[in-house]
Scaffold this motif. Structure first.
Motif, PDB file in Angstrom:
ATOM      1  N   THR A  61       1.817   0.090   5.162  1.00 19.16           N
ATOM      2  CA  THR A  61       1.969  -0.611   6.437  1.00 19.16           C
ATOM      3  C   THR A  61       0.642  -1.163   6.936  1.00 19.16           C
ATOM      4  O   THR A  61       0.565  -2.309   7.383  1.00 19.16           O
ATOM      5  CB  THR A  61       2.553   0.339   7.506  1.00 19.16           C
ATOM      6  N   VAL A  62      -0.393  -0.351   6.871  1.00 19.09           N
ATOM      7  CA  VAL A  62      -1.711  -0.747   7.382  1.00 19.09           C
ATOM      8  C   VAL A  62      -2.451  -1.475   6.263  1.00 19.09           C
ATOM      9  O   VAL A  62      -3.321  -0.926   5.594  1.00 19.09           O
ATOM     10  CB  VAL A  62      -2.488   0.480   7.918  1.00 19.09           C
ATOM     11  N   THR A  63      -2.044  -2.738   6.083  1.00 15.01           N
ATOM     12  CA  THR A  63      -2.672  -3.605   5.083  1.00 15.01           C
ATOM     13  C   THR A  63      -3.486  -4.671   5.811  1.00 15.01           C
ATOM     14  O   THR A  63      -3.214  -4.979   6.979  1.00 15.01           O
ATOM     15  CB  THR A  63      -1.612  -4.284   4.198  1.00 15.01           C
ATOM     16  N   PRO A  64      -4.469  -5.245   5.152  1.00 12.82           N
ATOM     17  CA  PRO A  64      -5.321  -6.220   5.836  1.00 12.82           C
ATOM     18  C   PRO A  64      -4.559  -7.395   6.458  1.00 12.82           C
ATOM     19  O   PRO A  64      -4.778  -7.714   7.628  1.00 12.82           O
ATOM     20  CB  PRO A  64      -6.282  -6.683   4.741  1.00 12.82           C
ATOM     21  N   LEU A  65      -3.673  -8.032   5.720  1.00  9.41           N
ATOM     22  CA  LEU A  65      -2.983  -9.190   6.273  1.00  9.41           C
ATOM     23  C   LEU A  65      -2.045  -8.792   7.416  1.00  9.41           C
ATOM     24  O   LEU A  65      -2.021  -9.449   8.462  1.00  9.41           O
ATOM     25  CB  LEU A  65      -2.204  -9.940   5.195  1.00  9.41           C
ATOM     26  N   ALA A  66      -1.312  -7.708   7.241  1.00 11.35           N
ATOM     27  CA  ALA A  66      -0.401  -7.261   8.304  1.00 11.35           C
ATOM     28  C   ALA A  66      -1.175  -6.928   9.581  1.00 11.35           C
ATOM     29  O   ALA A  66      -0.768  -7.310  10.687  1.00 11.35           O
ATOM     30  CB  ALA A  66       0.403  -6.051   7.838  1.00 11.35           C
ATOM     31  N   MET A  67      -2.293  -6.246   9.451  1.00  9.32           N
ATOM     32  CA  MET A  67      -3.058  -5.872  10.638  1.00  9.32           C
ATOM     33  C   MET A  67      -3.782  -7.078  11.246  1.00  9.32           C
ATOM     34  O   MET A  67      -4.002  -7.126  12.452  1.00  9.32           O
ATOM     35  CB  MET A  67      -4.044  -4.752  10.317  1.00  9.32           C
ATOM     36  N   SER A  68      -4.112  -8.065  10.424  1.00  9.09           N
ATOM     37  CA  SER A  68      -4.668  -9.300  10.960  1.00  9.09           C
ATOM     38  C   SER A  68      -3.637  -9.999  11.839  1.00  9.09           C
ATOM     39  O   SER A  68      -3.967 -10.536  12.899  1.00  9.09           O
ATOM     40  CB  SER A  68      -5.108 -10.223   9.822  1.00  9.09           C
ATOM     41  N   LEU A  69      -2.384  -9.967  11.431  1.00  6.68           N
ATOM     42  CA  LEU A  69      -1.324 -10.575  12.241  1.00  6.68           C
ATOM     43  C   LEU A  69      -1.062  -9.767  13.510  1.00  6.68           C
ATOM     44  O   LEU A  69      -0.785 -10.349  14.571  1.00  6.68           O
ATOM     45  CB  LEU A  69      -0.056 -10.730  11.405  1.00  6.68           C
ATOM     46  N   ALA A 110      -9.701  -0.710   9.792  1.00  9.23           N
ATOM     47  CA  ALA A 110      -9.299   0.405   8.922  1.00  9.23           C
ATOM     48  C   ALA A 110      -8.620  -0.131   7.671  1.00  9.23           C
ATOM     49  O   ALA A 110      -8.861   0.363   6.558  1.00  9.23           O
ATOM     50  CB  ALA A 110      -8.372   1.358   9.675  1.00  9.23           C
ATOM     51  N   ALA A 111      -7.776  -1.153   7.843  1.00 10.94           N
ATOM     52  CA  ALA A 111      -7.100  -1.752   6.688  1.00 10.94           C
ATOM     53  C   ALA A 111      -8.088  -2.444   5.761  1.00 10.94           C
ATOM     54  O   ALA A 111      -8.003  -2.316   4.536  1.00 10.94           O
ATOM     55  CB  ALA A 111      -6.040  -2.742   7.167  1.00 10.94           C
ATOM     56  N   VAL A 112      -9.033  -3.160   6.342  1.00  8.33           N
ATOM     57  CA  VAL A 112     -10.026  -3.883   5.541  1.00  8.33           C
ATOM     58  C   VAL A 112     -10.929  -2.908   4.789  1.00  8.33           C
ATOM     59  O   VAL A 112     -11.262  -3.133   3.631  1.00  8.33           O
ATOM     60  CB  VAL A 112     -10.854  -4.827   6.441  1.00  8.33           C
ATOM     61  N   LEU A 113     -11.308  -1.817   5.445  1.00  9.94           N
ATOM     62  CA  LEU A 113     -12.203  -0.844   4.816  1.00  9.94           C
ATOM     63  C   LEU A 113     -11.462   0.173   3.964  1.00  9.94           C
ATOM     64  O   LEU A 113     -12.089   1.008   3.322  1.00  9.94           O
ATOM     65  CB  LEU A 113     -13.001  -0.106   5.898  1.00  9.94           C
ATOM     66  N   ARG A 120     -10.227  -5.396  -1.176  1.00  7.63           N
ATOM     67  CA  ARG A 120     -11.412  -6.235  -1.014  1.00  7.63           C
ATOM     68  C   ARG A 120     -11.025  -7.704  -0.794  1.00  7.63           C
ATOM     69  O   ARG A 120     -11.423  -8.309   0.193  1.00  7.63           O
ATOM     70  CB  ARG A 120     -12.333  -6.110  -2.218  1.00  7.63           C
ATOM     71  N   ALA A 121     -10.243  -8.289  -1.689  1.00 11.15           N
ATOM     72  CA  ALA A 121      -9.850  -9.697  -1.539  1.00 11.15           C
ATOM     73  C   ALA A 121      -8.960  -9.875  -0.317  1.00 11.15           C
ATOM     74  O   ALA A 121      -9.120 -10.830   0.452  1.00 11.15           O
ATOM     75  CB  ALA A 121      -9.139 -10.187  -2.791  1.00 11.15           C
ATOM     76  N   ALA A 122      -8.018  -8.966  -0.120  1.00  9.71           N
ATOM     77  CA  ALA A 122      -7.134  -9.064   1.041  1.00  9.71           C
ATOM     78  C   ALA A 122      -7.926  -8.905   2.337  1.00  9.71           C
ATOM     79  O   ALA A 122      -7.635  -9.572   3.338  1.00  9.71           O
ATOM     80  CB  ALA A 122      -6.030  -8.010   0.952  1.00  9.71           C
ATOM     81  N   GLY A 123      -8.921  -8.041   2.321  1.00 10.30           N
ATOM     82  CA  GLY A 123      -9.759  -7.850   3.501  1.00 10.30           C
ATOM     83  C   GLY A 123     -10.561  -9.089   3.847  1.00 10.30           C
ATOM     84  O   GLY A 123     -10.668  -9.465   5.016  1.00 10.30           O
TER      85      GLY A 123
END
Length: 170
Positions: A61-69, A110-113, A120-123
């Motif tokens: 759930t806590v993925t970079p793209l999802a948390m960016s949105l 947190a998702a990015v790190l 890394r790429a998604a972050g």
């Protein structure tokens, strides 16, 4: 390093919140940026790989793209004229707003790190999207004609929050 990051993030929060509460529009934006771009990544770094790390607890759930949105919806939502005025005129609403900014920023960082080969790429992509939408929002607010932002300055209210942007007489 982790403890120092956590302490630094916790120390910076009150400074940002104080600026948001007392220093007008510039202080308000400084408070946002301290919460989202300085304190949140420090807190995420300080809590990384602990039981309080949401990217470890909920990695699907806590993925970079999802948390960016999530961060995009939070920041843009609180900048709609009705919510912006609510936060400017009621202390409890400003506290909720600032807490939501912090939570959204913390989840994003947190998702990015987070650990994992795809982070890394998604972050990088999520942070690029975040910087683009924040820059766009800042440009829209800063370059808006006076009529579009009059609600923030005068306390004009209408039933629909977006109606002021759509050319109401307010």
């Amino acid at each position: 390093m982790k403890r120092a990051s956590l302490v630094a993030g916790l120390v910076l929060l009150p400074a940002g919140w104080l600026a948001a509460a007392q220093a007008g529009m510039v202080g308000h934006m400084a408070g946002h940026m301290i919460a989202v771009a300085i304190a949140a990544p420090l807190l995420a770094l300080g809590l990384r790989d602990t039981r309080f790390d949401p990217a470890c607890r909920w990695p699907r759930t806590v993925t970079p793209l999802a948390m960016s949105l999530v961060e995009l919806a939070t920041v843009w939502g609180w900048h709609l004229p009705a919510l912006r005025m609510l936060a400017d005129s009621h202390g409890w609403a400003m506290i909720v707003e600032q807490a939501m900014f912090l939570a959204a920023g913390w989840l994003l960082w947190a998702a990015v790190l987070g650990t994992g080969p795809d982070r890394r790429a998604a972050g990088v992509g999520a942070l690029l999207l975040t910087s683009m939408h924040m820059t766009l929002l800042g440009a829209l607010i800063g370059l808006a004609p006076a009529r579009s932002t009059r609600r923030w300055r005068t306390g004009c209210t209408t039933r629909w929050p977006i109606s002021n942007w759509a050319g109401s007489s307010c």
